[in-house]
Scaffold this motif. Structure first.
Motif, PDB file in Angstrom:
ATOM      1  N   THR A  96       0.840  -1.198   0.000  1.00 38.25           N
ATOM      2  CA  THR A  96       0.000   0.000   0.000  1.00 38.25           C
ATOM      3  C   THR A  96       0.872   1.244   0.000  1.00 38.25           C
ATOM      4  OG1 THR A  96      -0.152   0.031   2.419  1.00 38.25           O
ATOM      5  CG2 THR A  96      -1.880  -1.159   1.237  1.00 38.25           C
ATOM      6  N   ALA A  97       0.338   2.298  -0.553  1.00 39.44           N
ATOM      7  CA  ALA A  97       1.032   3.582  -0.606  1.00 39.44           C
ATOM      8  C   ALA A  97       0.057   4.680  -0.228  1.00 39.44           C
ATOM      9  CB  ALA A  97       1.605   3.818  -1.996  1.00 39.44           C
ATOM     10  N   GLU A  98       0.462   5.512   0.714  1.00 37.63           N
ATOM     11  CA  GLU A  98      -0.386   6.607   1.179  1.00 37.63           C
ATOM     12  C   GLU A  98       0.385   7.919   1.125  1.00 37.63           C
ATOM     13  OE1 GLU A  98      -3.596   6.547   2.019  1.00 37.63           O
ATOM     14  OE2 GLU A  98      -3.677   4.394   1.611  1.00 37.63           O
ATOM     15  N   PRO A  99      -0.178   8.942   0.481  1.00 36.22           N
ATOM     16  CA  PRO A  99       0.473  10.258   0.486  1.00 36.22           C
ATOM     17  C   PRO A  99       0.548  10.814   1.899  1.00 36.22           C
ATOM     18  CG  PRO A  99      -1.360  10.183  -1.088  1.00 36.22           C
ATOM     19  CD  PRO A  99      -1.417   8.937  -0.269  1.00 36.22           C
TER      20      PRO A  99
ATOM     21  N   GLN B  26      16.425  -0.505  -4.749  1.00 35.09           N
ATOM     22  CA  GLN B  26      16.005  -0.319  -3.357  1.00 35.09           C
ATOM     23  C   GLN B  26      14.608  -0.879  -3.118  1.00 35.09           C
ATOM     24  OE1 GLN B  26      16.431   3.839  -2.451  1.00 35.09           O
ATOM     25  NE2 GLN B  26      18.638   3.812  -2.744  1.00 35.09           N
ATOM     26  N   MET B  27      13.693  -0.614  -4.032  1.00 32.51           N
ATOM     27  CA  MET B  27      12.316  -1.086  -3.871  1.00 32.51           C
ATOM     28  C   MET B  27      12.241  -2.608  -3.976  1.00 32.51           C
ATOM     29  SD  MET B  27      10.329   1.508  -3.218  1.00 32.51           S
ATOM     30  CE  MET B  27      11.701   2.006  -2.188  1.00 32.51           C
ATOM     31  N   ARG B  28      13.029  -3.182  -4.869  1.00 32.95           N
ATOM     32  CA  ARG B  28      13.036  -4.635  -5.021  1.00 32.95           C
ATOM     33  C   ARG B  28      13.657  -5.289  -3.787  1.00 32.95           C
ATOM     34  NH1 ARG B  28      14.660  -8.107 -10.397  1.00 32.95           N
ATOM     35  NH2 ARG B  28      13.657 -10.005  -9.663  1.00 32.95           N
ATOM     36  N   SER B  29      14.736  -4.724  -3.286  1.00 31.56           N
ATOM     37  CA  SER B  29      15.386  -5.242  -2.087  1.00 31.56           C
ATOM     38  C   SER B  29      14.441  -5.223  -0.886  1.00 31.56           C
ATOM     39  CB  SER B  29      16.646  -4.419  -1.791  1.00 31.56           C
ATOM     40  OG  SER B  29      17.226  -4.827  -0.578  1.00 31.56           O
ATOM     41  N   ALA B  30      13.614  -4.213  -0.805  1.00 27.98           N
ATOM     42  CA  ALA B  30      12.639  -4.092   0.285  1.00 27.98           C
ATOM     43  C   ALA B  30      11.405  -4.960   0.068  1.00 27.98           C
ATOM     44  CB  ALA B  30      12.217  -2.630   0.449  1.00 27.98           C
ATOM     45  N   GLY B  31      11.312  -5.617  -1.093  1.00 25.78           N
ATOM     46  CA  GLY B  31      10.168  -6.477  -1.395  1.00 25.78           C
ATOM     47  C   GLY B  31       8.922  -5.714  -1.782  1.00 25.78           C
ATOM     48  N   LEU B  32       9.093  -4.455  -2.201  1.00 29.67           N
ATOM     49  CA  LEU B  32       7.940  -3.617  -2.525  1.00 29.67           C
ATOM     50  C   LEU B  32       7.555  -3.677  -3.997  1.00 29.67           C
ATOM     51  CD1 LEU B  32       8.878  -0.585  -0.275  1.00 29.67           C
ATOM     52  CD2 LEU B  32       7.267  -2.432   0.225  1.00 29.67           C
ATOM     53  N   ILE B  33       8.456  -4.150  -4.834  1.00 30.87           N
ATOM     54  CA  ILE B  33       8.149  -4.350  -6.253  1.00 30.87           C
ATOM     55  C   ILE B  33       8.668  -5.713  -6.667  1.00 30.87           C
ATOM     56  CG2 ILE B  33       8.140  -1.888  -6.826  1.00 30.87           C
ATOM     57  CD1 ILE B  33      10.935  -2.290  -8.091  1.00 30.87           C
ATOM     58  N   VAL B  34       8.084  -6.241  -7.726  1.00 34.47           N
ATOM     59  CA  VAL B  34       8.459  -7.551  -8.261  1.00 34.47           C
ATOM     60  C   VAL B  34       8.498  -7.459  -9.780  1.00 34.47           C
ATOM     61  CG1 VAL B  34       7.477  -8.846  -6.323  1.00 34.47           C
ATOM     62  CG2 VAL B  34       6.039  -8.330  -8.299  1.00 34.47           C
ATOM     63  N   PRO B  35       9.182  -8.400 -10.432  1.00 31.52           N
ATOM     64  CA  PRO B  35       9.111  -8.426 -11.889  1.00 31.52           C
ATOM     65  C   PRO B  35       7.652  -8.565 -12.332  1.00 31.52           C
ATOM     66  CG  PRO B  35      10.852  -9.874 -11.116  1.00 31.52           C
ATOM     67  CD  PRO B  35      10.081  -9.433  -9.897  1.00 31.52           C
ATOM     68  N   ALA B  36       7.292  -7.915 -13.412  1.00 31.74           N
ATOM     69  CA  ALA B  36       5.888  -7.883 -13.853  1.00 31.74           C
ATOM     70  C   ALA B  36       5.334  -9.274 -14.098  1.00 31.74           C
ATOM     71  CB  ALA B  36       5.753  -7.022 -15.100  1.00 31.74           C
TER      72      ALA B  36
ATOM     73  N   GLY C  69      10.553   9.711  -5.931  1.00 33.78           N
ATOM     74  CA  GLY C  69      10.267   8.301  -5.672  1.00 33.78           C
ATOM     75  C   GLY C  69       8.777   8.026  -5.696  1.00 33.78           C
ATOM     76  N   ALA C  70       7.994   8.952  -5.144  1.00 31.09           N
ATOM     77  CA  ALA C  70       6.541   8.803  -5.153  1.00 31.09           C
ATOM     78  C   ALA C  70       6.005   8.805  -6.582  1.00 31.09           C
ATOM     79  CB  ALA C  70       5.898   9.916  -4.336  1.00 31.09           C
ATOM     80  N   LEU C  71       6.552   9.670  -7.424  1.00 29.08           N
ATOM     81  CA  LEU C  71       6.146   9.716  -8.832  1.00 29.08           C
ATOM     82  C   LEU C  71       6.430   8.381  -9.509  1.00 29.08           C
ATOM     83  CD1 LEU C  71       5.277  11.228 -11.438  1.00 29.08           C
ATOM     84  CD2 LEU C  71       7.664  11.966 -11.646  1.00 29.08           C
ATOM     85  N   LEU C  72       7.625   7.852  -9.282  1.00 32.45           N
ATOM     86  CA  LEU C  72       7.980   6.564  -9.884  1.00 32.45           C
ATOM     87  C   LEU C  72       7.109   5.434  -9.336  1.00 32.45           C
ATOM     88  CD1 LEU C  72      11.872   6.819  -9.925  1.00 32.45           C
ATOM     89  CD2 LEU C  72      10.305   7.035 -11.876  1.00 32.45           C
ATOM     90  N   PHE C  73       6.924   5.404  -8.016  1.00 30.96           N
ATOM     91  CA  PHE C  73       6.145   4.330  -7.414  1.00 30.96           C
ATOM     92  C   PHE C  73       4.699   4.353  -7.891  1.00 30.96           C
ATOM     93  CE2 PHE C  73       4.264   1.783  -3.990  1.00 30.96           C
ATOM     94  CZ  PHE C  73       5.144   0.714  -3.996  1.00 30.96           C
ATOM     95  N   ALA C  74       4.165   5.547  -8.101  1.00 29.00           N
ATOM     96  CA  ALA C  74       2.790   5.672  -8.605  1.00 29.00           C
ATOM     97  C   ALA C  74       2.638   5.011  -9.970  1.00 29.00           C
ATOM     98  CB  ALA C  74       2.386   7.135  -8.672  1.00 29.00           C
TER      99      ALA C  74
ATOM    100  N   ARG D 199       5.439  13.662   0.437  1.00 35.89           N
ATOM    101  CA  ARG D 199       6.076  12.349   0.387  1.00 35.89           C
ATOM    102  C   ARG D 199       4.997  11.270   0.322  1.00 35.89           C
ATOM    103  NH1 ARG D 199      11.367  13.050   0.972  1.00 35.89           N
ATOM    104  NH2 ARG D 199      12.077  14.947   1.956  1.00 35.89           N
ATOM    105  N   THR D 200       5.430  10.030   0.131  1.00 39.24           N
ATOM    106  CA  THR D 200       4.513   8.897   0.126  1.00 39.24           C
ATOM    107  C   THR D 200       5.080   7.825   1.043  1.00 39.24           C
ATOM    108  OG1 THR D 200       3.705   9.347  -2.100  1.00 39.24           O
ATOM    109  CG2 THR D 200       3.466   7.094  -1.321  1.00 39.24           C
ATOM    110  N   VAL D 201       4.222   7.265   1.893  1.00 35.19           N
ATOM    111  CA  VAL D 201       4.611   6.185   2.787  1.00 35.19           C
ATOM    112  C   VAL D 201       4.139   4.876   2.156  1.00 35.19           C
ATOM    113  CG1 VAL D 201       4.331   5.202   5.092  1.00 35.19           C
ATOM    114  CG2 VAL D 201       4.476   7.692   4.792  1.00 35.19           C
ATOM    115  N   VAL D 202       5.081   3.940   2.012  1.00 35.01           N
ATOM    116  CA  VAL D 202       4.796   2.645   1.389  1.00 35.01           C
ATOM    117  C   VAL D 202       4.970   1.570   2.450  1.00 35.01           C
ATOM    118  CG1 VAL D 202       5.447   1.053  -0.435  1.00 35.01           C
ATOM    119  CG2 VAL D 202       5.645   3.515  -0.809  1.00 35.01           C
ATOM    120  N   LEU D 203       3.984   0.677   2.537  1.00 39.10           N
ATOM    121  CA  LEU D 203       3.992  -0.395   3.526  1.00 39.10           C
ATOM    122  C   LEU D 203       3.819  -1.722   2.811  1.00 39.10           C
ATOM    123  CD1 LEU D 203       4.047  -0.678   6.652  1.00 39.10           C
ATOM    124  CD2 LEU D 203       1.554  -0.694   6.565  1.00 39.10           C
ATOM    125  N   ASP D 204       4.655  -2.707   3.164  1.00 38.91           N
ATOM    126  CA  ASP D 204       4.537  -4.020   2.525  1.00 38.91           C
ATOM    127  C   ASP D 204       3.313  -4.760   3.063  1.00 38.91           C
ATOM    128  OD1 ASP D 204       5.372  -4.872   5.036  1.00 38.91           O
ATOM    129  OD2 ASP D 204       6.929  -6.195   4.268  1.00 38.91           O
ATOM    130  N   ALA D 205       2.996  -5.884   2.435  1.00 40.68           N
ATOM    131  CA  ALA D 205       1.777  -6.629   2.755  1.00 40.68           C
ATOM    132  C   ALA D 205       1.740  -7.121   4.196  1.00 40.68           C
ATOM    133  CB  ALA D 205       1.619  -7.803   1.794  1.00 40.68           C
TER     134      ALA D 205
END
Length: 89
Positions: free
Chosen positions: A8-11, A75-85, A33-38, A15-21
């Motif tokens: 989840t991502a909340e403005p 960084q996002m992949r290392s944190a487990g926040l993004i995955v390959p499509a 980063g928020a622009l990219l994550f969006a 800034r944007t706060v991103v929390l894993d599942a």
């Protein structure tokens, strides 16, 4: 790349706060980063993300944008926040 399932991502101000599942990893993203994550609500390649930044910051050298996108994705992949499509479900 695409957001990992359940992330989840909340403005929060500019800034944007991103929390894993599992709610174990919280990341605070700056406006770029928020622009990219969006964008990662749908699958995007690194090149597509560079193009997003190039349109937003036309005076920044493309090599700088590429480096920034690569660093962000790592960084996002290392944190487990993004995955390959192809792994999103």
């Amino acid at each position: 790349m695409v957001r990992a399932p359940g992330v989840t991502a909340e403005p929060s101000g500019d800034r944007t706060v991103v929390l894993d599942a599992e709610a174990t990893t919280m990341s605070t993203l700056n406006p770029v980063g928020a622009l990219l994550f969006a964008q990662l609500v749908t699958p995007h390649t690194a090149a597509q993300l560079v193009e997003v930044l190039r349109r937003q910051f036309p005076d920044v050298p493309v090599t700088t944008l590429e480096s920034d996108v690569d660093s962000f994705l790592a960084q996002m992949r290392s944190a487990g926040l993004i995955v390959p499509a192809d792994a999103d479900g």
